[in-house]
Design an enzyme around this catalytic site. Structure first.
Site, short mmCIF file in Angstrom:
data_model
loop_
_atom_site.label_atom_id
_atom_site.label_comp_id
_atom_site.label_asym_id
_atom_site.label_seq_id
_atom_site.Cartn_x
_atom_site.Cartn_y
_atom_site.Cartn_z
N CYS A 1 0.75 -1.01 0.07
CA CYS A 1 0.02 0.03 0.00
C CYS A 1 0.98 1.34 0.03
O CYS A 1 1.48 1.65 1.03
CB CYS A 1 -0.93 0.09 1.26
SG CYS A 1 -1.74 1.52 1.50
N CYS B 1 -0.16 3.98 2.58
CA CYS B 1 0.63 3.61 3.81
C CYS B 1 1.73 4.08 4.05
O CYS B 1 2.11 4.36 5.17
CB CYS B 1 0.21 2.16 3.99
SG CYS B 1 -1.36 1.47 3.85
#
Length: 324
Positions: free
Chosen positions: A79, A82
């Site tokens: 991700c 993230c």
């Protein structure tokens, strides 16, 4: 400017926590029991950020939430948003000096926890206060907005639940007395750092320009390419009205620009496959300049997620089938 589309913009009403008085009483009882057993004592700054799995969730999150608000960062290695958000949360956990504990949960390794919290996309951030789970925000956001949410959290945790946080022993940090030797600074480190700081502050336009400044001199700089793709995405969605964008996309499935805007929102919200699928379907039903615009945006979103992500490889194959 704070992006209106972010899930974080609708910060939950923490004052409306269900069964607040019961939870507070339970927290006080737990703290009293801990005090009778000698208490937890001071913690190191390094202990303010912990990795949590399903086996240790009750001990590390639920039980600890009786003495300190526990902020949960649901993340994954693949991700890219993230990777922007997690370092900010980790730095703020230390800066807030024990007023909250940051628990990091890898969703790939802890699917059950992800389902129990109803996580639909990552990054997603929750809090647990005196055993009560609270959704905070989902998707990327600027540091100023994150701080506002954390300030609300620690204030309510203290006022309604009596949680004053952990005592931090700064001297317990390994190597605290010895400053680290400075690493050599590369030719673009200052510009890249300026871009990261702009992202943290929610100045997405400034981050875009900073990354472009690097690429003007070094077109092959991979860090700047990735950062630019992410910053441009956040800059685009910052001025959107999510409800209007999604309404337009639902009512006009063949409208290239409507689908492009909705795909941007999908990706910022962590719905990677939805974003890719939306644009691939639009490629299949459009032609000419519209099709080319959709294809180019899809390639840009591939850069945001990262070429190593298996969903990018799958989407590239699907795109090839749609085109040919």
């Amino acid at each position: 400017m704070q992006p209106r589309n972010m899930s974080m913009s609708g910060v939950v009403d923490l004052a409306a926590v269900k069964a607040a008085q019961e939870a507070k009483a339970k927290a006080e009882q737990t703290r009293a029991e801990a005090a009778r057993q000698g208490g937890a004592g001071a913690v190191s700054p390094a202990d303010l950020v912990i990795d949590v799995d399903e086996a240790g969730f009750e001990r590390d999150v639920l039980q600890r939430s009786a003495e300190v608000p526990v902020v949960i960062d649901f993340w994954a290695e693949w991700c890219q948003p993230c990777k922007q958000l997690s370092p900010v949360l980790e730095r703020l956990a230390v800066e807030y000096n024990g007023r909250f504990l940051l628990a990091k949960i890898d969703v790939d390794a802890n699917q059950m926890l992800m389902q129990q919290f109803g996580v639909q996309g990552i990054p997603a951030v929750f809090a647990v206060v005196a055993g009560q789970a609270l959704p905070l925000f989902q998707g990327a956001a600027g540091e100023a907005q994150i701080r506002q949410t954390l300030d609300q959290l620690v204030e309510v945790a203290e006022q309604r639940f009596g949680l004053t946080g952990l005592t931090v022993d700064a001297d317990a940090a390994p190597g605290a007395a010895q400053p680290a030797e400075a690493e050599p600074v590369g030719p673009y480190d200052a510009l890249l750092e300026a871009a990261v700081q702009a992202l943290d502050a929610g100045d997405f336009g400034g981050a875009v320009q900073a990354y472009k400044n690097v690429l003007a001199d070094d077109p092959g700089n991979s860090e700047a390419k990735l950062g630019l793709a992410q910053a441009e995405l956040l800059h685009r969605v910052g001025g959107m009205d999510p409800q209007q964008v999604r309404k337009a996309a639902a009512e006009n499935p063949a409208d290239a620009q409507a689908q492009i805007a909705a795909a941007d929102l999908d990706l910022v919200g962590g719905h990677v496959e939805d974003a890719f699928g939306r644009l691939i379907d639009t490629v299949a039903r459009t032609a000419g300049d519209d099709r080319d615009a959709v294809r180019l945006r899809l390639l840009e979103l591939f850069e945001v997620v990262g070429p190593e992500d298996p969903r990018v490889a799958a989407a590239r194959r699907a795109l090839a089938r749609a085109l040919f």
